[in-house]
Write a protein that holds these residues in place. Structure first.
Motif, PDB file in Angstrom:
ATOM      1  N   HIS A  30      -3.990  12.002   5.447  1.00  0.00           N
ATOM      2  CA  HIS A  30      -4.525  10.701   5.029  1.00  0.00           C
ATOM      3  C   HIS A  30      -4.095   9.654   6.059  1.00  0.00           C
ATOM      4  O   HIS A  30      -3.101   8.947   5.859  1.00  0.00           O
ATOM      5  CB  HIS A  30      -4.026  10.329   3.636  1.00  0.00           C
ATOM      6  CG  HIS A  30      -4.368  11.340   2.581  1.00  0.00           C
ATOM      7  ND1 HIS A  30      -5.654  11.529   2.135  1.00  0.00           N
ATOM      8  CD2 HIS A  30      -3.584  12.232   1.908  1.00  0.00           C
ATOM      9  CE1 HIS A  30      -5.665  12.490   1.213  1.00  0.00           C
ATOM     10  NE2 HIS A  30      -4.421  12.944   1.057  1.00  0.00           N
ATOM     11  N   LYS A  76       0.848  -1.179   0.000  1.00  0.00           N
ATOM     12  CA  LYS A  76       0.000   0.000   0.000  1.00  0.00           C
ATOM     13  C   LYS A  76       0.889   1.236   0.000  1.00  0.00           C
ATOM     14  O   LYS A  76       1.979   1.217   0.569  1.00  0.00           O
ATOM     15  CB  LYS A  76      -0.901   0.031   1.239  1.00  0.00           C
ATOM     16  CG  LYS A  76      -1.928  -1.087   1.292  1.00  0.00           C
ATOM     17  CD  LYS A  76      -2.760  -0.974   2.572  1.00  0.00           C
ATOM     18  CE  LYS A  76      -3.784  -2.099   2.634  1.00  0.00           C
ATOM     19  NZ  LYS A  76      -4.593  -2.035   3.884  1.00  0.00           N
ATOM     20  N   PRO A  77       0.434   2.330  -0.617  1.00  0.00           N
ATOM     21  CA  PRO A  77       1.201   3.578  -0.519  1.00  0.00           C
ATOM     22  C   PRO A  77       1.311   4.009   0.939  1.00  0.00           C
ATOM     23  O   PRO A  77       0.365   3.857   1.715  1.00  0.00           O
ATOM     24  CB  PRO A  77       0.354   4.579  -1.326  1.00  0.00           C
ATOM     25  CG  PRO A  77      -0.488   3.722  -2.227  1.00  0.00           C
ATOM     26  CD  PRO A  77      -0.756   2.460  -1.463  1.00  0.00           C
ATOM     27  N   SER A  78       2.465   4.518   1.336  1.00  0.00           N
ATOM     28  CA  SER A  78       2.693   4.889   2.723  1.00  0.00           C
ATOM     29  C   SER A  78       3.297   6.275   2.816  1.00  0.00           C
ATOM     30  O   SER A  78       4.211   6.621   2.057  1.00  0.00           O
ATOM     31  CB  SER A  78       3.623   3.882   3.411  1.00  0.00           C
ATOM     32  OG  SER A  78       3.038   2.609   3.481  1.00  0.00           O
ATOM     33  N   ASP A  79       2.758   7.066   3.753  1.00  0.00           N
ATOM     34  CA  ASP A  79       3.364   8.336   4.118  1.00  0.00           C
ATOM     35  C   ASP A  79       4.081   8.107   5.449  1.00  0.00           C
ATOM     36  O   ASP A  79       3.430   7.983   6.492  1.00  0.00           O
ATOM     37  CB  ASP A  79       2.305   9.424   4.266  1.00  0.00           C
ATOM     38  CG  ASP A  79       1.581   9.704   2.959  1.00  0.00           C
ATOM     39  OD1 ASP A  79       2.209   9.532   1.903  1.00  0.00           O
ATOM     40  OD2 ASP A  79       0.397  10.085   3.003  1.00  0.00           O
ATOM     41  N   GLU A 119      -5.054   6.771   6.840  1.00  0.00           N
ATOM     42  CA  GLU A 119      -4.986   5.368   6.428  1.00  0.00           C
ATOM     43  C   GLU A 119      -3.675   5.035   5.717  1.00  0.00           C
ATOM     44  O   GLU A 119      -3.338   3.861   5.535  1.00  0.00           O
ATOM     45  CB  GLU A 119      -6.168   5.028   5.522  1.00  0.00           C
ATOM     46  CG  GLU A 119      -6.154   5.663   4.149  1.00  0.00           C
ATOM     47  CD  GLU A 119      -6.608   7.113   4.140  1.00  0.00           C
ATOM     48  OE1 GLU A 119      -6.588   7.741   3.075  1.00  0.00           O
ATOM     49  OE2 GLU A 119      -6.991   7.617   5.221  1.00  0.00           O
ATOM     50  N   LYS A 120      -2.913   6.052   5.330  1.00  0.00           N
ATOM     51  CA  LYS A 120      -1.637   5.829   4.650  1.00  0.00           C
ATOM     52  C   LYS A 120      -0.428   6.027   5.563  1.00  0.00           C
ATOM     53  O   LYS A 120       0.700   5.751   5.160  1.00  0.00           O
ATOM     54  CB  LYS A 120      -1.498   6.784   3.453  1.00  0.00           C
ATOM     55  CG  LYS A 120      -2.520   6.568   2.347  1.00  0.00           C
ATOM     56  CD  LYS A 120      -2.272   7.532   1.210  1.00  0.00           C
ATOM     57  CE  LYS A 120      -3.284   7.339   0.082  1.00  0.00           C
ATOM     58  NZ  LYS A 120      -3.044   8.274  -1.037  1.00  0.00           N
ATOM     59  N   ARG A 177       5.994   6.119  -2.074  1.00  0.00           N
ATOM     60  CA  ARG A 177       6.296   6.308  -0.655  1.00  0.00           C
ATOM     61  C   ARG A 177       6.789   7.741  -0.461  1.00  0.00           C
ATOM     62  O   ARG A 177       7.373   8.338  -1.353  1.00  0.00           O
ATOM     63  CB  ARG A 177       7.405   5.359  -0.174  1.00  0.00           C
ATOM     64  CG  ARG A 177       7.326   3.954  -0.707  1.00  0.00           C
ATOM     65  CD  ARG A 177       6.262   3.135  -0.017  1.00  0.00           C
ATOM     66  NE  ARG A 177       6.135   1.819  -0.649  1.00  0.00           N
ATOM     67  CZ  ARG A 177       5.251   0.909  -0.310  1.00  0.00           C
ATOM     68  NH1 ARG A 177       4.401   1.154   0.669  1.00  0.00           N
ATOM     69  NH2 ARG A 177       5.192  -0.250  -0.920  1.00  0.00           N
TER      70      ARG A 177
END
Length: 620
Positions: free
Chosen positions: A83, A39-42, A85-86, A68
């Motif tokens: 966001h 998943k994309p992550s911050d 969720e990220k 990322r």
């Protein structure tokens, strides 16, 4: 001396090299683990590394497959969590400020879903929980990964507690080594996180139950009186499977209200969920705007529609039966035919009277129709009502016209009478909306439950408010709230509409109604949102486990089984022919009104004739 200095330098160089190698490994492990989320992550990072290693971590994250990003911070700011969720938090517990960062995150409840945490806890001799978070409550909704260096490989573990007073549970997510890279455990790869944590080891989960009758405490299991607290009893049996799914023990708190906002506070079941007394609602709830910040709605486990239930009233309650047998076009034709007959009969009578005068015959025969509009009109009215007449036309043409007149109206009278008989036994299907219900002659009542009293007494919408003020609780009378059985019996005896739980009402009907009385049942929804939902506390750490368990109940048919036991469906009309009813005063009202108007008109005409007679006799 030189020899000692050489040894110190060698040790420093070796330790620096080892530290450099370990930092390089940290970066690789971090990137590999974050990339394994798919998943994309911050990434929000709180590490005390040098700028060189921060830049390397940034570059490696940027080169990963999914997008990322990383931001190095010393404090937590809400603007960084656009966001959530990220977001993946990265923290090195060896840094001196890590404790304050973690404590602030815990106070803001950032350890719960949907945030992830990656904690560097090296070096370590064995798998353990970092001391800085040992006193924190990381419950089943948390996702905290701890990286530790053990035996030349890195162990990545997930840690959490079932409840704050329980021991830590450490679950291996995977291992990383320079030879094999990241190897994720088979269980972590095949089984979703929430399913791996659904076993609560018999921990108690508090459920709030609504009980309005003291007898229901002993009847939750036996279900001897299903019509009392039926929603709570149905929820009790449906949640039994959920507790088994979670391997949890049940703990209840009881109240007699679903819960509404009164004087700035919430009471009842919603109040228990709002203040954290309970995690789960034991009875279904309607969705309202005021409740949204306090609770979360999970599933729709049972059909518990709250609607007005009534039998189709007699047709005379909505229409004038004596205008319905013929269509408007037929009435127009009959009226035109009557006018034509009146003029035709008048000219025929006039012709016969003139003929008698020409032949110098005596015109004192009282059985001859006098050629006046009034006499001819009365003659035609006698034919329409099948009453006959003492006068007639003597000529061939006149007799033929009289035959046609009586024959036509004989057939019309027969058709009209037959239609009236059918219509007297017919029911009306014209009540379809709340406005129709308000304007109908039906009496209205409401099942006496806490939620019905609240909704009816606090409704602001004009039509619904008018129903309560004019039909349910008119000024000067007692509000019409009934016990369910009492309301159903009134529904059986007279034109009456009861707002009730349909599933339970139909079960009571099966006990008291004859088969033909189950025909013509109609439903009208009063509540604007008539779909009840299962709810949990807002931010509950067991939310995802509840969600999966409730969906599983629905998929396996457990909810449907309970609904069939607790509630009944709308009965099938199979013997409509037995629904013969006697003619009531309402059916005869238009005719009685016509008779009254006729009598008044007759008296008025009599007075007019008397006055006219006296006026004519007083002339000189």
């Amino acid at each position: 001396m030189y020899r000692s200095l050489t040894i110190v330098c060698a040790i420093f160089i070796c330790s620096s090299f080892a530290l450099s190698v370990s930092k390089e490994n940290y970066i690789t492990v971090i990137v590999d683990v974050i990339q394994s989320f798919n998943k994309p992550s911050d990434v929000i990072s709180n590490v005390c590394w040098t700028n060189i290693y921060k830049k390397k971590l940034t570059a490696n994250l940027a080169a990963a497959d999914n997008p990322r990003s990383i931001k190095f911070v010393n404090d937590i700011h809400a603007k960084d969590l656009v966001h959530p969720e990220k977001v993946t938090f990265l923290i090195d517990v060896r840094c001196k400020d890590s404790g304050g960062f973690l404590n602030k995150a815990a106070s803001r409840k950032y350890f719960g879903r949907p945030h992830r945490w990656f904690i560097i806890n090296t070096p370590a001799n064995e798998v353990s929980v970092p001391l800085v978070i040992d006193k924190m409550h990381l419950l089943p909704d948390s996702e905290v990964y701890v990286m530790q260096l053990i035996n030349n490989s890195y162990s990545i573990n997930l840690i959490y507690k079932i409840k704050p007073n329980r021991e830590w549970i450490i679950e291996n997510y995977g291992n990383w080594s320079t030879e094999n890279g990241l190897t994720i455990s088979r269980r972590a790869k095949k089984v979703a996180l929430v399913m791996r944590r659904r076993n609560l080891a018999r921990a108690s989960i508090v459920t709030s139950m609504v009980i309005t009758d003291n007898g229901s405490f002993a009847d939750l299991e036996t279900l001897r009186y299903k019509q009392i607290d039926s929603v709570t009893k149905g929820g009790f049996h449906q949640l039994t499977a959920l507790y088994e799914f979670m391997n949890a023990s049940r703990e209840f708190v009881f109240t007699d209200q679903w819960g509404h906002h009164v004087n700035g506070t919430w009471h009842g079941m919603v109040g228990h969920l709002a203040d954290g007394t309970a995690e789960l609602a034991g009875a279904i709830l309607f969705i309202t705007k005021e409740r949204m910040p306090l609770i979360e709605y999970m599933s729709h486990p049972m059909e518990s529609s709250i609607k007005f239930l009534f039998r189709e009233p007699p047709l005379s309650y909505q229409n004038n039966l004596y205008l319905l047998p013929f269509q408007a076009s037929v009435w127009y034709c009959v009226g035109s035919f009557v006018l034509v007959l009146i003029f035709a009969m008048y000219f025929s009578a006039y012709w016969e009277a003139k003929k008698v005068a020409d032949e110098k015959q005596k015109a004192d025969d009282t059985t001859v129709l006098v050629p006046t509009i009034s006499d001819v009109t009365i003659f035609v009215m006698c034919a329409i009502s099948q009453q006959g007449s003492t006068v007639e036309l003597k000529g061939m043409l006149g007799r033929f016209m009289i035959l046609i007149l009586f024959l036509v109206f004989l057939f019309l009278y027969t058709a009209y009478s037959a239609s009236i008989v059918v219509l007297l036994q017919s029911s009306s299907n014209q009540i379809r909306t709340l406005t129709d219900l308000l304007n109908s002659k039906l009496e209205l009542g409401v099942e006496d439950t806490p939620y019905n009293r609240y909704w009816f007494m606090n409704e602001k919408e004009p039509i619904r408010r008018a129903i309560y003020e004019k039909k349910i609780a008119p000024s000067g009378s007692k509000p019409k709230f009934f016990d369910l059985t009492e309301g159903i019996l009134q529904l059986q005896k007279k034109p009456f509409a009861l707002n009730c739980n349909l599933g339970v009402a139909y079960k009571v009907m099966e006990r008291y109604f004859y088969e033909h009385e189950k025909c013509g049942l109609q439903e009208i929804s009063y509540l604007q949102n008539n779909n009840p939902w299962q709810a949990v506390r807002k931010g509950s750490p067991y939310r995802e486990i509840f969600k999966i368990g409730l969906l599983r109940n629905a998929e396996f048919g457990l909810n449907d089984r309970t609904n069939r036991i607790m509630f009944s469906k709308k009965p099938v009309c199979s013997v409509r022919g037995g629904s013969f009813v006697s003619v009531s005063l309402v059916d005869c009202y238009p005719i009685l009104l016509l008779l009254l108007y006729g009598m008044i008109l007759g008296v008025m005409l009599l007075l007019v004739e008397i006055l006219y007679y006296r006026k004519m006799n007083t002339r000189p």
